[in-house]
Design a protein around this motif. Structure first.
Motif, PDB file in Angstrom:
ATOM      1  N   ILE A 163      99.807  59.755 -35.835  1.00  0.00           N
ATOM      2  CA  ILE A 163      98.638  60.259 -35.125  1.00  0.00           C
ATOM      3  C   ILE A 163      97.946  59.103 -34.504  1.00  0.00           C
ATOM      4  O   ILE A 163      97.405  59.375 -33.520  1.00  0.00           O
ATOM      5  CB  ILE A 163      97.840  61.052 -36.559  1.00  0.00           C
ATOM      6  N   ALA A 164      97.676  58.292 -35.286  1.00  0.00           N
ATOM      7  CA  ALA A 164      96.862  57.093 -34.721  1.00  0.00           C
ATOM      8  C   ALA A 164      97.782  56.360 -33.671  1.00  0.00           C
ATOM      9  O   ALA A 164      96.934  55.868 -32.522  1.00  0.00           O
ATOM     10  CB  ALA A 164      96.716  55.785 -35.854  1.00  0.00           C
ATOM     11  N   ARG A 165      98.776  56.561 -33.520  1.00  0.00           N
ATOM     12  CA  ARG A 165      99.404  55.882 -32.569  1.00  0.00           C
ATOM     13  C   ARG A 165      99.412  56.661 -31.231  1.00  0.00           C
ATOM     14  O   ARG A 165      98.952  56.221 -29.918  1.00  0.00           O
ATOM     15  CB  ARG A 165     101.044  55.804 -32.690  1.00  0.00           C
ATOM     16  N   ALA A 166      99.292  57.905 -31.277  1.00  0.00           N
ATOM     17  CA  ALA A 166      99.330  58.986 -30.416  1.00  0.00           C
ATOM     18  C   ALA A 166      97.827  58.668 -29.698  1.00  0.00           C
ATOM     19  O   ALA A 166      97.512  58.878 -28.642  1.00  0.00           O
ATOM     20  CB  ALA A 166      99.542  60.362 -30.721  1.00  0.00           C
ATOM     21  N   CYS A 187      91.622  62.670 -40.984  1.00  0.00           N
ATOM     22  CA  CYS A 187      90.760  61.559 -41.202  1.00  0.00           C
ATOM     23  C   CYS A 187      90.842  60.178 -41.108  1.00  0.00           C
ATOM     24  O   CYS A 187      90.299  59.434 -40.477  1.00  0.00           O
ATOM     25  CB  CYS A 187      89.564  62.037 -42.218  1.00  0.00           C
ATOM     26  N   PHE A 188      91.774  59.814 -42.163  1.00  0.00           N
ATOM     27  CA  PHE A 188      92.082  58.498 -42.081  1.00  0.00           C
ATOM     28  C   PHE A 188      92.995  58.083 -40.770  1.00  0.00           C
ATOM     29  O   PHE A 188      92.478  56.864 -40.329  1.00  0.00           O
ATOM     30  CB  PHE A 188      93.387  58.177 -43.252  1.00  0.00           C
ATOM     31  N   ALA A 189      93.532  58.911 -40.149  1.00  0.00           N
ATOM     32  CA  ALA A 189      94.143  58.587 -38.889  1.00  0.00           C
ATOM     33  C   ALA A 189      93.445  58.165 -37.672  1.00  0.00           C
ATOM     34  O   ALA A 189      93.296  57.251 -37.224  1.00  0.00           O
ATOM     35  CB  ALA A 189      95.135  59.475 -38.489  1.00  0.00           C
ATOM     36  N   VAL A 190      92.372  59.087 -37.631  1.00  0.00           N
ATOM     37  CA  VAL A 190      91.204  58.870 -36.708  1.00  0.00           C
ATOM     38  C   VAL A 190      90.435  57.853 -36.790  1.00  0.00           C
ATOM     39  O   VAL A 190      89.983  57.056 -35.928  1.00  0.00           O
ATOM     40  CB  VAL A 190      90.697  60.265 -36.607  1.00  0.00           C
ATOM     41  N   VAL A 191      90.095  57.610 -38.086  1.00  0.00           N
ATOM     42  CA  VAL A 191      89.067  56.427 -38.276  1.00  0.00           C
ATOM     43  C   VAL A 191      89.859  55.119 -38.097  1.00  0.00           C
ATOM     44  O   VAL A 191      89.316  54.142 -37.601  1.00  0.00           O
ATOM     45  CB  VAL A 191      88.426  56.543 -39.831  1.00  0.00           C
TER      46      VAL A 191
END
Length: 270
Positions: free
Chosen positions: A106-109, A171-175
């Protein structure tokens, strides 16, 4: 009121499956994270995985709140006990497999500017499915149980748990993506070790507060637990929606590929 099933026999075969299977998958995940990091010249993905594994030391807090008990009869692989709940050694690998695996993608995208709000909702659904399958196997296989008076169980797995877990991961991925974007030094990424438990308990103890209180009321009420579960599910969905609205802020610069320039902000962030 139900009580902790401290005398329930542990299925040693299921323990072996969860232990060796999850640790094997964790090694694969770490290898993938290292490969991704080498391509983009960043420790970001590896640190996300390690942060989730370290955060598993706080699992007893979750167990106390959500009325979860790991069966602890003879033969349990455990390394410490807190709040009266012995912890199996596969919690650390389980956190990596269930939470970090989806979060790093998610964070990579997000960092690449390719994730939309709809895409994040899809990831949340995938995380819900992953968590549900993993926990249903563990519960029905005789490794642990949610012993409290939970409502809306599917194969003994409370639905509210899965929705809260999906919310915590997105939430963790976005933050984490925001931290990566704003970091000016590689050491700033160590903040992931604090961000994971913060987002974990924000979702599970924040959105999950109604169901936690209802589970532990002195006077048990099945109807109240059901209502509280609905409220917690709704709160978790609001968290997911809120996280989705943050994506345009994270990718505001609109770059499609990571930029690596030594000594500059973009280079460190990726």
């Amino acid at each position: 009121m139900p009580t902790q099933p401290i005398d329930h026999p542990l299925n040693l075969t299921m323990q072996a499956i969860l232990t060796y299977g999850s640790w094997g998958l964790t090694l694969v995940l770490l290898a993938l994270a290292v490969r991704m990091g080498l391509r983009e010249r960043t420790p970001f993905y590896v640190l996300m995985v390690l942060a989730s594994m370290v955060a598993a030391f706080a699992e007893p807090l979750y167990d106390a709140g959500m009325s979860l008990y790991f069966y602890s009869t003879d033969g349990m692989f455990t390394h410490f006990t807190a709040f009266g709940v012995p912890q199996p050694i596969w919690t650390h690998s389980g956190y990596a497999v269930l939470y970090a695996s989806a979060a790093i993608y998610i964070a990579r995208a997000i960092g690449r500017g390719t994730l939309t709000a709809r895409g994040l909702y899809a990831f949340a659904g995938i995380e819900l499915a992953m968590s549900s399958v993993f926990e249903m196997v563990g519960i029905n296989g005789g490794a642990y149980e949610y012993w409290g008076p939970h409502a809306f169980r599917i194969f003994q797995y409370p639905l509210v748990i899965g929705v809260l877990e999906a919310a915590q991961v997105v939430c963790f991925a976005v933050v984490a993506a925001i931290l990566r974007d704003r970091a000016t030094r590689p050491r700033h990424l160590l903040g992931l070790f604090l961000l994971f438990p913060c987002t974990f308990f924000m979702a599970n103890f924040g959105a999950g507060a109604p169901v936690i209180i209802a589970l532990h009321l002195e006077r048990h009420s099945s109807a109240l637990v059901a209502l509280a579960s609905v409220l917690s599910i709704f709160a978790a969905l609001v968290l997911i929606h809120t996280a989705a609205q943050c994506i345009p802020v994270v990718i505001g610069r609109g770059r499609s590929e990571p930029v690596v320039v030594a000594g500059q902000r973009d280079g460190v962030g990726v």
